[in-house]
Design a protein around this motif. Structure first.
Motif, PDB file in Angstrom:
ATOM      1  N   MET A 246      -4.493   9.922  -5.631  1.00 49.42           N
ATOM      2  CA  MET A 246      -3.397  10.585  -4.936  1.00 49.42           C
ATOM      3  C   MET A 246      -3.350  10.148  -3.483  1.00 49.42           C
ATOM      4  O   MET A 246      -4.269   9.508  -2.974  1.00 49.42           O
ATOM      5  N   TYR A 247      -2.254  10.522  -2.811  1.00 47.31           N
ATOM      6  CA  TYR A 247      -2.121  10.135  -1.397  1.00 47.31           C
ATOM      7  C   TYR A 247      -1.242  11.149  -0.689  1.00 47.31           C
ATOM      8  O   TYR A 247      -0.101  11.380  -1.073  1.00 47.31           O
ATOM      9  N   SER A 248      -1.790  11.784   0.360  1.00 50.77           N
ATOM     10  CA  SER A 248      -1.031  12.733   1.168  1.00 50.77           C
ATOM     11  C   SER A 248      -1.792  12.944   2.465  1.00 50.77           C
ATOM     12  O   SER A 248      -2.934  12.501   2.609  1.00 50.77           O
ATOM     13  N   ASN A 249      -1.169  13.639   3.422  1.00 49.87           N
ATOM     14  CA  ASN A 249      -1.909  14.052   4.608  1.00 49.87           C
ATOM     15  C   ASN A 249      -2.459  15.455   4.385  1.00 49.87           C
ATOM     16  O   ASN A 249      -2.136  16.115   3.405  1.00 49.87           O
TER      17      ASN A 249
ATOM     18  N   SER B  34      -7.814   7.478  -0.151  1.00 47.95           N
ATOM     19  CA  SER B  34      -6.651   7.076  -0.942  1.00 47.95           C
ATOM     20  C   SER B  34      -6.669   5.579  -1.259  1.00 47.95           C
ATOM     21  O   SER B  34      -7.155   4.761  -0.462  1.00 47.95           O
ATOM     22  N   LEU B  35      -6.115   5.225  -2.412  1.00 44.32           N
ATOM     23  CA  LEU B  35      -5.996   3.813  -2.781  1.00 44.32           C
ATOM     24  C   LEU B  35      -5.094   3.032  -1.823  1.00 44.32           C
ATOM     25  O   LEU B  35      -5.392   1.878  -1.494  1.00 44.32           O
TER      26      LEU B  35
ATOM     27  N   GLY C 186       0.809  -1.213   0.000  1.00 47.48           N
ATOM     28  CA  GLY C 186       0.000   0.000   0.000  1.00 47.48           C
ATOM     29  C   GLY C 186       0.839   1.257   0.000  1.00 47.48           C
ATOM     30  O   GLY C 186       0.589   2.203  -0.760  1.00 47.48           O
ATOM     31  N   ILE C 187       1.873   1.288   0.844  1.00 48.97           N
ATOM     32  CA  ILE C 187       2.733   2.470   0.916  1.00 48.97           C
ATOM     33  C   ILE C 187       3.592   2.589  -0.339  1.00 48.97           C
ATOM     34  O   ILE C 187       3.901   3.701  -0.794  1.00 48.97           O
TER      35      ILE C 187
ATOM     36  N   LEU D  96      -4.663  -1.224   2.535  1.00 49.11           N
ATOM     37  CA  LEU D  96      -4.430  -1.598   3.922  1.00 49.11           C
ATOM     38  C   LEU D  96      -5.705  -2.150   4.555  1.00 49.11           C
ATOM     39  O   LEU D  96      -5.675  -3.128   5.303  1.00 49.11           O
ATOM     40  N   LEU D  97      -6.832  -1.510   4.247  1.00 49.97           N
ATOM     41  CA  LEU D  97      -8.111  -1.939   4.823  1.00 49.97           C
ATOM     42  C   LEU D  97      -8.555  -3.287   4.263  1.00 49.97           C
ATOM     43  O   LEU D  97      -9.391  -3.964   4.872  1.00 49.97           O
TER      44      LEU D  97
END
Length: 325
Positions: free
Chosen positions: A252-255, A287-288, A214-215, A293-294
């Motif tokens: 996309m993926y961010s905090n 996020s994907l 995932g990461i 992870l889920l």
């Protein structure tokens, strides 16, 4: 809290491997090292801590109390408020989510935490005040809390516990069995620790591969997807800009603190604030990598339902934002 991990990631990528800042590969690798290390540490600490807590607190009684007593939605609001004070991104929130599931907390309540935690935190609030002012920040905080609370209530009403994966159900069953043994034998903490430790290791073995993959996907997205790619789809004259912005944000993926500068750029280019915030909420909450992870805890059907409910709430909040601001 995790600056030391970032320093290590920077040293490995920019000094040891001699990659240049700004390169796609360097940014993706830096992101992967930082986030995977952080989340694995969180997984270990949270699962171990929740194992100790669960060994003393009666899972069935907690679950029954929250299920039977009329708290009029207060439990969902409390979970959302707890999400506000935890400075985690969506993937970092998953370890606590697993701990809540293991502790027998109703699924809807755990969803309230999982939704709010990445959306609203003290760092994002501070940046929001500086970028958009007090009024906008207050509306943003309230909308984030309401989003988590309302989504949690809706998801709980759908009674989705049967859509947890067999692995998650086994973890919950083992937690109850261990607790029954602890109580029956009146064991001390020292006697309980080996059993708790074994359970932590078993959980980590099950979920670590999902974390790594995932990461890794999140790192590739972070390093290779250009921010400007999405701007042309969010034109202020487009009636469907809010849902388009929300859906386009998912890859996309961010905090929240990482994506806020992008939101400022979008607003400065004439994109309505509600549309830009919907984009931000989609990035941090849908996020994907989070979905991957889920996948260890939820079936694909449950993930689809979860994402659909949250997406709908984000879109509604985006339109409300555009009307108020």
């Amino acid at each position: 809290m995790f600056d030391w991990i970032q320093n290590i990631a920077d040293w490995l990528v920019y000094d040891l491997l001699n990659l240049n800042k700004g390169q796609h590969l360097a940014e993706a690798l830096n992101f992967f090292i930082y986030d995977s290390t952080k989340i694995l540490i969180l997984l270990f600490v949270v699962i171990f801590f929740m194992g100790i807590v669960n060994s003393y607190f009666p899972i069935d009684k907690v679950k029954n109390y929250l299920s039977r007593n009329k708290l009029y939605g207060l439990e969902y609001l409390m979970a959302s408020l707890f999400g506000v004070v935890t400075p985690f991104c969506s993937c970092s929130s998953v370890p606590l989510f697993i701990g809540f599931v293991r502790g027998g907390i109703p699924l809807g309540v755990t969803f309230s935490f999982l939704i709010t935690s990445p959306l609203v935190n003290e760092v994002a609030i501070g940046l929001f005040i500086g970028l958009f002012g007090i009024k906008t920040t207050i509306i943003y905080i309230i909308s984030g809390i309401l989003l988590g609370t309302i989504s949690g209530v809706i998801l709980q009403k759908l009674k989705l516990e049967s859509y947890l994966t067999p692995w998650a159900k086994e973890v919950l069953e083992n937690a109850q069995k261990d607790q029954d043994a602890f109580i029956a034998e009146n064991q001390t903490l020292k006697q309980r620790l080996p059993i708790i430790w074994d359970e932590v290791i078993n959980i980590l073995k099950g979920i670590v591969p999902y974390v790594i993959v995932g990461i890794a996907i999140g790192g590739l997205m972070h390093g290779y997807i250009p921010e400007g790619f999405f701007e042309k789809h969010m034109d202020k004259d487009n009636l469907f800009a809010v849902p388009i912005a929300t859906i386009l944000a998912i890859p996309m993926y961010s905090n929240a603190s990482g994506i806020l500068p992008v939101v400022q750029v979008l607003v400065s280019k004439g994109i309505p604030l509600g549309t830009a915030i919907s984009f931000m909420m989609g990035v941090v909450g849908l996020s994907l990598p989070e979905a991957l992870l889920l996948k260890k805890v939820m079936t694909i059907k449950l993930i689809a339902i979860f994402f659909s409910v949250v997406t709908l709430c984000i879109i509604i909040s985006g339109y409300v934002f555009n009307m108020l601001l």
